[in-house]
Motif scaffolding. Structure first.
Motif, PDB file in Angstrom:
ATOM      1  N   LEU A   1      55.814  86.739  -7.992  1.00 48.59           N
ATOM      2  CA  LEU A   1      55.645  87.865  -7.085  1.00 48.59           C
ATOM      3  C   LEU A   1      55.267  87.376  -5.688  1.00 48.59           C
ATOM      4  O   LEU A   1      55.688  87.956  -4.684  1.00 48.59           O
ATOM      5  N   ALA A   2      54.489  86.290  -5.615  1.00 45.40           N
ATOM      6  CA  ALA A   2      54.083  85.761  -4.313  1.00 45.40           C
ATOM      7  C   ALA A   2      55.279  85.309  -3.486  1.00 45.40           C
ATOM      8  O   ALA A   2      55.219  85.290  -2.258  1.00 45.40           O
TER       9      ALA A   2
ATOM     10  N   ASP B   1      54.894  86.613   4.407  1.00 39.90           N
ATOM     11  CA  ASP B   1      54.119  85.580   5.097  1.00 39.90           C
ATOM     12  C   ASP B   1      53.179  84.923   4.105  1.00 39.90           C
ATOM     13  O   ASP B   1      52.966  85.390   2.983  1.00 39.90           O
ATOM     14  N   ASP B   2      52.592  83.808   4.521  1.00 41.88           N
ATOM     15  CA  ASP B   2      51.696  83.050   3.657  1.00 41.88           C
ATOM     16  C   ASP B   2      50.409  83.823   3.371  1.00 41.88           C
ATOM     17  O   ASP B   2      49.827  83.700   2.284  1.00 41.88           O
ATOM     18  N   ALA B   3      49.935  84.622   4.349  1.00 46.18           N
ATOM     19  CA  ALA B   3      48.705  85.372   4.140  1.00 46.18           C
ATOM     20  C   ALA B   3      48.863  86.383   3.006  1.00 46.18           C
ATOM     21  O   ALA B   3      47.968  86.537   2.161  1.00 46.18           O
ATOM     22  N   SER B   4      49.999  87.066   2.961  1.00 47.31           N
ATOM     23  CA  SER B   4      50.238  88.025   1.884  1.00 47.31           C
ATOM     24  C   SER B   4      50.349  87.323   0.541  1.00 47.31           C
ATOM     25  O   SER B   4      49.810  87.794  -0.472  1.00 47.31           O
TER      26      SER B   4
ATOM     27  N   ILE C   1      47.970  87.776  -2.950  1.00 38.14           N
ATOM     28  CA  ILE C   1      48.472  88.000  -4.310  1.00 38.14           C
ATOM     29  C   ILE C   1      47.894  86.959  -5.259  1.00 38.14           C
ATOM     30  O   ILE C   1      47.436  87.281  -6.365  1.00 38.14           O
ATOM     31  N   ARG C   2      47.898  85.695  -4.853  1.00 39.51           N
ATOM     32  CA  ARG C   2      47.365  84.639  -5.718  1.00 39.51           C
ATOM     33  C   ARG C   2      45.865  84.825  -5.950  1.00 39.51           C
ATOM     34  O   ARG C   2      45.357  84.574  -7.049  1.00 39.51           O
ATOM     35  N   HIS C   3      45.156  85.287  -4.910  1.00 38.33           N
ATOM     36  CA  HIS C   3      43.715  85.516  -5.067  1.00 38.33           C
ATOM     37  C   HIS C   3      43.446  86.614  -6.096  1.00 38.33           C
ATOM     38  O   HIS C   3      42.526  86.491  -6.919  1.00 38.33           O
TER      39      HIS C   3
ATOM     40  N   GLU D   1      46.499  94.784   0.577  1.00 41.19           N
ATOM     41  CA  GLU D   1      47.512  95.069   1.586  1.00 41.19           C
ATOM     42  C   GLU D   1      48.334  93.811   1.839  1.00 41.19           C
ATOM     43  O   GLU D   1      47.779  92.769   2.195  1.00 41.19           O
ATOM     44  N   VAL D   2      49.642  93.931   1.656  1.00 45.19           N
ATOM     45  CA  VAL D   2      50.541  92.789   1.844  1.00 45.19           C
ATOM     46  C   VAL D   2      51.771  93.249   2.620  1.00 45.19           C
ATOM     47  O   VAL D   2      51.948  94.439   2.905  1.00 45.19           O
ATOM     48  N   GLU D   3      52.624  92.277   2.937  1.00 48.45           N
ATOM     49  CA  GLU D   3      53.910  92.569   3.581  1.00 48.45           C
ATOM     50  C   GLU D   3      55.010  91.904   2.769  1.00 48.45           C
ATOM     51  O   GLU D   3      55.002  90.684   2.575  1.00 48.45           O
TER      52      GLU D   3
END
Length: 459
Positions: A110-111, A116-119, A123-125, A140-142
């Motif tokens: 899913l990651a 972007d890397d922040a999103s 997810i991994r966190h 919140e992700v993109e």
């Protein structure tokens, strides 16, 4: 000669000889019957189990089809992942958003769908957080859209548990924020349009009330203006006398001539009368200004200011204006009431009380042979200013009592009322933290009760 125990056979046909069950020592015919009966029972049970299994398979197919239809109908994106963050199940909304098929998404991380890397780190966190064993969270992700655009999504993350209550993965359900923003924008536009319409209705009703007062206001303005004009004409005559007298003085007239002219022109009377003329003109001008300012405050669109208002003064002005405007023959019993100050908009409160007084006159004047009358009282009760207005009209029909404050409800003939006055008044009073109610008096007539919180401590 044929053997009776061995019948003849045809060519090519095998000889089949019925075999008798072997005779076992201690086993009789009843034992064999029990064995055959048990075999029949086992066979019947096998058939029943097979039928039940087919029914369960049918129910399972229906459940799977139902779940599939739900996943397909969902507008929110969905991804069911294992503990490693790999997608095990998804829906059409996510496939359409990222531009990949369901087969391509299954087994992928899913990651890897993040823009972007922040999103991806968020997810991994979430996947690595043990606290999500029981509860959920929002992240919140993109996402990377089909056309390469960044799509903001709010994912609601919930744990997936097995039969033993152990977490075996997470379920991510989210909605693209672009759709929510569009919906919020449309809702805000609709709310603003509703506010504008409500303000227009309020202002229109105020203009209708103001229109009923035009005749009385014109008469009210005529008195001070006529008084000022009369004093101006007197001042003009006096100024001519003073000019003539001062001209004689500056022209070198003798003392006797000055005294004679002073008596002839009544200069002493002019000088004694000037202060009263000036006071009268100032009073008329102030009275005119007060009337005009009152009209301006009443007709202007309110800006939600809240100031301390003398409710008794509001009642007096409302009664005065209604009597001057549309109800010259109106007997009003108003002793003045207790001093009551409330916090609110002077224009709006004046509109409410004027509407109640006007309605009382309209109801009372509907009875033939009866002089319209109103009894008003103002008291302080439990930290509230309580205004009661009782008319001598026919009262309110019981079937109309629960609808009296509904918008556009009116018992007046067509062209005599919009049905908005009491409804708008009810809304204004509620905005001021008060209440407005209507009932019938036991001795006849209707009673309207207005309650507003006092501005200061009740004593």
């Amino acid at each position: 000669m044929h053997d009776d125990l061995h019948p003849p056979t045809h060519a090519g046909q095998a000889l089949r000889v019925p075999m008798a069950p072997p005779e076992l020592e201690g086993v009789d015919e009843s034992t064999w019957l029990d064995v055959i009966q048990k075999m029949d029972e086992v066979y019947s049970q096998l058939v029943a189990d097979e039928i039940a299994l087919e029914q369960k398979n049918t129910e399972l197919e229906r459940s799977q089809q139902f779940i599939f239809s739900l996943l397909s109908a969902m507008s929110d994106v969905l991804a069911a992942c294992n503990e490693a963050g790999q997608i095990e199940e998804t829906n059409a909304a996510l496939c359409e958003l990222v531009g990949r098929s369901e087969a391509q998404l299954r087994g992928s991380a899913l990651a890897a769908l993040m823009a972007d890397d922040a999103s991806a780190a968020r997810i991994r966190h979430v996947l690595e957080t043990p606290a999500l064993q029981r509860g959920g969270t929002v992240v919140e992700v993109e996402l990377q859209g089909e056309a390469g655009q960044r799509v903001p999504v709010d994912f609601n993350c919930s744990p997936r548990l097995d039969a033993d209550g152990r977490r075996v993965g997470l379920v991510f359900v989210g909605r693209p924020m672009g759709e929510l923003k569009r919906a919020y924008h449309q809702l805000r536009e609709a709310h603003e349009a509703l506010k504008r319409t409500q303000q227009q209705l309020l202002h229109s009703e105020k203009m209708a009330s103001l229109g009923r007062l035009v005749a009385g206001v014109a008469h009210e303005l005529n008195n001070p203006i006529s008084f000022v004009l009369g004093n101006v004409h007197a001042m003009r005559r006096y100024s001519e006398r003073l000019r003539q007298y001062l001209g004689a003085i500056h022209g070198g007239a003798s003392r006797e001539q000055q005294d004679e002219l002073r008596a002839q022109l009544r200069i002493d009377h002019v000088l004694a009368d000037l202060p009263s003329l000036m006071e009268g003109m100032l009073e008329g001008a102030h009275r005119t200004a007060d009337i005009v300012n009152g009209l301006k405050r009443f007709s202007a669109v309110d800006r939600e200011e809240r100031v301390e208002v003398d409710l008794g003064g509001v009642v007096e002005r409302a009664i005065h204006w209604v009597r001057k405007g549309t109800a010259p023959v109106f007997q009003v019993d108003w002793p003045g009431g207790e001093p009551c100050s409330v916090m609110g908009s002077p224009g709006q409160l004046l509109q409410v009380v004027m509407n109640l007084v006007q309605n009382a006159y309209d109801a009372a004047s509907s009875r033939s042979g009866v002089v319209p009358g109103l009894r008003a009282s103002l008291q302080r009760e439990d930290g509230q200013a309580v205004l009661r207005l009782r008319d001598n009209g026919p009262g309110i029909a019981p079937e109309h009592l629960h609808r009296i404050f509904d918008p556009f409800f009116t018992t007046k003939p067509v062209g005599k009322g919009t049905g908005l006055g009491l409804s708008i008044s009810y809304g204004i009073v509620e905005q001021h933290g008060g209440s407005l109610s209507a009932d019938n008096h036991p001795e006849g007539g209707a009673v309207f009760t207005l309650r507003l919180p006092l501005a200061g401590p009740s004593t």
